[in-house]
Write a protein that holds these residues in place. Structure first.
Motif, PDB file in Angstrom:
ATOM      1  N   GLY A  69       0.709  -1.369   0.009  1.00 40.67           N
ATOM      2  CA  GLY A  69      -0.071   0.167  -0.043  1.00 40.67           C
ATOM      3  C   GLY A  69       0.843   1.250   0.031  1.00 40.67           C
ATOM      4  N   GLN A  70       0.122   2.457   0.007  1.00 37.12           N
ATOM      5  CA  GLN A  70       0.553   3.661   0.016  1.00 37.12           C
ATOM      6  C   GLN A  70       1.694   3.993  -1.066  1.00 37.12           C
ATOM      7  N   LEU A  71       1.352   3.563  -2.500  1.00 32.04           N
ATOM      8  CA  LEU A  71       2.136   4.015  -3.472  1.00 32.04           C
ATOM      9  C   LEU A  71       2.718   5.206  -3.663  1.00 32.04           C
ATOM     10  N   ASP A  72       1.910   6.294  -3.083  1.00 36.57           N
ATOM     11  CA  ASP A  72       2.599   7.565  -3.212  1.00 36.57           C
ATOM     12  C   ASP A  72       3.690   7.747  -1.953  1.00 36.57           C
ATOM     13  N   GLY A  73       3.882   6.742  -1.051  1.00 37.22           N
ATOM     14  CA  GLY A  73       4.612   6.956  -0.060  1.00 37.22           C
ATOM     15  C   GLY A  73       4.000   6.857   1.384  1.00 37.22           C
ATOM     16  N   LEU A  74       4.990   6.837   2.351  1.00 37.39           N
ATOM     17  CA  LEU A  74       4.490   6.727   3.827  1.00 37.39           C
ATOM     18  C   LEU A  74       4.021   7.750   4.088  1.00 37.39           C
ATOM     19  N   PRO A  75       2.827   8.096   4.782  1.00 31.21           N
ATOM     20  CA  PRO A  75       2.376   9.555   5.251  1.00 31.21           C
ATOM     21  C   PRO A  75       3.439  10.375   5.986  1.00 31.21           C
ATOM     22  N   GLU A  76       4.053   9.801   7.062  1.00 29.83           N
ATOM     23  CA  GLU A  76       5.285  10.339   7.626  1.00 29.83           C
ATOM     24  C   GLU A  76       6.152  10.886   6.879  1.00 29.83           C
ATOM     25  N   ALA A  77       6.621  10.062   5.837  1.00 33.05           N
ATOM     26  CA  ALA A  77       7.717  10.513   5.037  1.00 33.05           C
ATOM     27  C   ALA A  77       7.146  11.546   4.037  1.00 33.05           C
ATOM     28  N   LYS A  78       6.016  11.432   3.463  1.00 36.30           N
ATOM     29  CA  LYS A  78       5.439  12.360   2.478  1.00 36.30           C
ATOM     30  C   LYS A  78       5.463  13.943   3.475  1.00 36.30           C
ATOM     31  N   ARG A  79       5.043  13.842   4.717  1.00 33.77           N
ATOM     32  CA  ARG A  79       5.205  15.236   5.218  1.00 33.77           C
ATOM     33  C   ARG A  79       6.665  15.493   5.293  1.00 33.77           C
ATOM     34  N   TYR A  80       7.636  14.755   5.726  1.00 36.78           N
ATOM     35  CA  TYR A  80       8.889  15.401   5.741  1.00 36.78           C
ATOM     36  C   TYR A  80       9.395  15.726   4.502  1.00 36.78           C
ATOM     37  N   PHE A  81       9.364  15.119   3.651  1.00 40.30           N
ATOM     38  CA  PHE A  81       9.938  15.253   2.144  1.00 40.30           C
ATOM     39  C   PHE A  81       9.129  16.601   1.590  1.00 40.30           C
ATOM     40  N   ALA A  82       7.997  16.631   1.707  1.00 35.57           N
ATOM     41  CA  ALA A  82       7.272  17.799   1.446  1.00 35.57           C
ATOM     42  C   ALA A  82       7.792  19.309   1.999  1.00 35.57           C
ATOM     43  N   GLU A  83       8.066  19.192   3.442  1.00 33.95           N
ATOM     44  CA  GLU A  83       8.447  20.124   4.156  1.00 33.95           C
ATOM     45  C   GLU A  83      10.150  20.526   3.573  1.00 33.95           C
ATOM     46  N   LEU A  84      10.811  19.496   3.040  1.00 32.23           N
ATOM     47  CA  LEU A  84      12.057  19.930   2.598  1.00 32.23           C
ATOM     48  C   LEU A  84      11.863  20.505   1.399  1.00 32.23           C
ATOM     49  N   MET A  85      10.991  20.173   0.524  1.00 33.82           N
ATOM     50  CA  MET A  85      10.900  20.704  -0.876  1.00 33.82           C
ATOM     51  C   MET A  85       9.962  22.137  -0.979  1.00 33.82           C
ATOM     52  N   VAL A  87       6.568  22.129  -0.245  1.00 31.15           N
ATOM     53  CA  VAL A  87       5.181  21.997  -0.882  1.00 31.15           C
ATOM     54  C   VAL A  87       4.433  21.238   0.217  1.00 31.15           C
ATOM     55  N   LYS A  88       3.055  20.923  -0.243  1.00 33.18           N
ATOM     56  CA  LYS A  88       2.217  20.312   0.429  1.00 33.18           C
ATOM     57  C   LYS A  88       2.266  18.928   0.415  1.00 33.18           C
ATOM     58  N   PRO A  89       2.013  17.774   1.372  1.00 30.68           N
ATOM     59  CA  PRO A  89       2.108  16.388   1.255  1.00 30.68           C
ATOM     60  C   PRO A  89       1.497  15.905  -0.096  1.00 30.68           C
ATOM     61  N   GLU A  90       0.057  16.580  -0.119  1.00 29.41           N
ATOM     62  CA  GLU A  90      -0.472  15.816  -1.189  1.00 29.41           C
ATOM     63  C   GLU A  90       0.107  16.242  -2.669  1.00 29.41           C
ATOM     64  N   GLU A  91       0.992  16.916  -2.673  1.00 25.35           N
ATOM     65  CA  GLU A  91       1.902  17.437  -3.769  1.00 25.35           C
ATOM     66  C   GLU A  91       3.370  16.509  -3.885  1.00 25.35           C
ATOM     67  N   THR A  92       3.394  15.672  -3.132  1.00 19.03           N
ATOM     68  CA  THR A  92       4.575  14.711  -2.947  1.00 19.03           C
ATOM     69  C   THR A  92       4.363  13.348  -3.211  1.00 19.03           C
ATOM     70  N   VAL A  93       5.437  12.835  -3.881  1.00 21.88           N
ATOM     71  CA  VAL A  93       5.231  11.396  -3.932  1.00 21.88           C
ATOM     72  C   VAL A  93       6.692  10.874  -3.530  1.00 21.88           C
ATOM     73  N   VAL A  94       6.928   9.979  -2.378  1.00 22.45           N
ATOM     74  CA  VAL A  94       8.056   9.466  -1.765  1.00 22.45           C
ATOM     75  C   VAL A  94       8.100   7.908  -2.499  1.00 22.45           C
ATOM     76  N   GLY A  95       9.389   7.821  -3.000  1.00 22.32           N
ATOM     77  CA  GLY A  95       9.609   6.305  -3.711  1.00 22.32           C
ATOM     78  C   GLY A  95      10.747   5.807  -2.983  1.00 22.32           C
ATOM     79  N   ASN A  96      11.543   4.929  -4.016  1.00 25.58           N
ATOM     80  CA  ASN A  96      12.636   4.146  -3.547  1.00 25.58           C
ATOM     81  C   ASN A  96      13.901   5.107  -3.442  1.00 25.58           C
ATOM     82  N   ASN A  97      14.971   4.320  -4.008  1.00 30.53           N
ATOM     83  CA  ASN A  97      16.137   5.105  -3.786  1.00 30.53           C
ATOM     84  C   ASN A  97      16.616   6.116  -5.015  1.00 30.53           C
TER      85      ASN A  97
END
Length: 421
Positions: A69-85, A87-97
């Motif tokens: 599940g969570q094809l667009d990434g783990l919710p906690e990770a989405k929030r963290y990377f959204a903050e780094l970039m 943007v909003k979490p819903e505008e973010t996809v967290v993937g593999n390496n």
């Protein structure tokens, strides 16, 4: 150091003889040194060994990272990377390496299907094109090359790509996008100016689904206490009425483990929706355990503090190379180079027609450099003048030897060229 371009034939021949003797001395040392790629050194990777200390598997929302599940990434990770970039979490996809994988997937979407608002699949264009600031990142260029795009070069400046040229080229409906590395660009180490960012956001394009692939691969990699940044491209494009234009990317490949990091992208809701729909065909879940452990680790150690430790390791290597370039090439009239404030590379420019010969001479003496022309589409530098220096991987003692040899090779290749004229 004397100006080689002002020497007469006899003086050049004397230089050639002396330089060939120096090169022979290095050849007798049986060196096996590698400055070909921007890899982190082992002591940089060691800074992130704390990632192995984490045993938890549920994020702050209760999602079990071990499961599907969570094809667009783990919710906690989405929030963290959204903050780094920014943007909003819903505008973010967290993937593999790998952001490179994400970029390949984005180009494939455009090629096979086209993006919303466009006129259809890019492959249906008679001769689709993609803009490539040069010198630039070779792996970017290869992605669009393998799909069959015509790669169109745009000269780089210290403020980013030459926008007068880029804006004119972008008017062509066959031009579908542009590659960008906005902060500490690969390989020059330039930072795009605020004006460049806003011109990219506002410019007219012939293709309605034109994409800016905004690979901020080195945005955290400061070599000084000054953190160079650029305006948020998604915000700038949204303000200009072009919110579907950019796809911004970042990763931890050179922050934590090069082969085991986390990548993320940010784009408009429309682009994210199309990207995730495409992912659903090929994935059931990204590696959310790795996402969770990275998020927890980077929150705990602090990105700024962690990257200062990275800088403390690699800054002396950049300084060593630049010092050696000055010592050996200042005043010769045959070389110039960039002195970046961050990132992973230095660009060295030698006389036209001398880059490939310089790299060949280095190889003969046991130092492997990035192939001349690698930073240009199709691996061809029209002027044969650019060499990418990657200082991070070798120990500083080996780096010093390699840089000294490189300078000998530059001078010898230049002398050979001058004697031909």
């Amino acid at each position: 150091m004397s100006d080689f371009t002002k020497m007469d034939k006899a003086a050049l021949q004397q230089q050639q003889q002396a330089l060939q003797s120096e090169l022979s001395r290095y050849e007798g040392m049986n060196l096996k040194l590698d400055m070909s790629r921007g890899k982190p050194a082992a002591d940089q990777l060691d800074l992130s060994l704390g990632l192995f200390d984490y045993k938890d598997y549920k994020d702050e929302t209760g999602v079990d990272a071990r499961n599907y599940g969570q094809l667009d990434g783990l919710p906690e990770a989405k929030r963290y990377f959204a903050e780094l970039m920014g943007v909003k979490p819903e505008e973010t996809v967290v993937g593999n390496n790998a952001t490179l994988q994400m970029m390949y997937q984005l180009i494939h979407i455009g090629w096979q299907f086209g993006f919303e608002g466009g006129k259809g699949p890019w492959k249906d264009e008679q001769s689709p094109k993609f803009l490539c600031p040069v010198p630039g990142y070779d792996r970017h260029f290869r992605v669009t090359e393998v799909f069959g795009f015509e790669l169109v070069m745009v000269p780089m400046t210290p403020d980013g790509p030459d926008m007068d040229i880029l804006e004119e080229l972008a008017k062509d409906p066959a031009v579908k996008g542009v590659w960008c590395v906005p902060v500490y660009s690969n390989p020059d180490g330039y930072v795009y100016s605020e004006q460049t960012v806003h011109r990219l956001a506002k410019m007219g394009t012939g293709a309605p689904d034109f994409k800016i692939i905004w690979d901020n691969a080195y945005g955290f990699h400061h070599l000084t206490d000054t953190k160079y940044t650029v305006p948020n491209l998604l915000d700038a494009c949204r303000e200009a009425g072009n919110e579907d234009r950019p796809v911004m990317l970042c990763s931890t490949s050179k922050v934590t483990f090069a082969g085991g990091g986390v990548a993320a992208l940010a784009a408009s809701a429309s682009v994210v929706k199309q990207y995730v729909k495409y992912l659903s065909i090929m994935l059931i879940s990204p590696d959310k355990v790795n996402q969770l452990h990275h998020t927890r680790f980077l929150k705990q150690v602090g990105m700024d503090a962690h990257m200062k430790k990275q800088a403390a390791i690699i800054r002396p290597k950049f300084e060593k190379v630049i010092d050696i370039l000055h010592k050996n090439l200042d005043g010769t009239g045959i070389a110039r180079w960039t002195e970046p404030k961050g990132g992973y590379f230095i660009s060295l420019f030698v006389p036209q027609g001398c880059a490939a010969r310089t790299v060949e001479l280095c190889k003969q003496a046991g130092v492997v450099m990035t192939p001349a022309g690698a930073a240009y589409p199709y691996g061809i530098d029209p002027k044969d003048e650019h060499i990418r220096i990657a200082p991070t991987f070798p120990p500083i003692e080996e780096l010093e030897t390699a840089a000294e040899l490189l300078c000998i090779a530059v001078r010898l290749a230049a002398v050979e060229k001058l004697l031909q004229n």
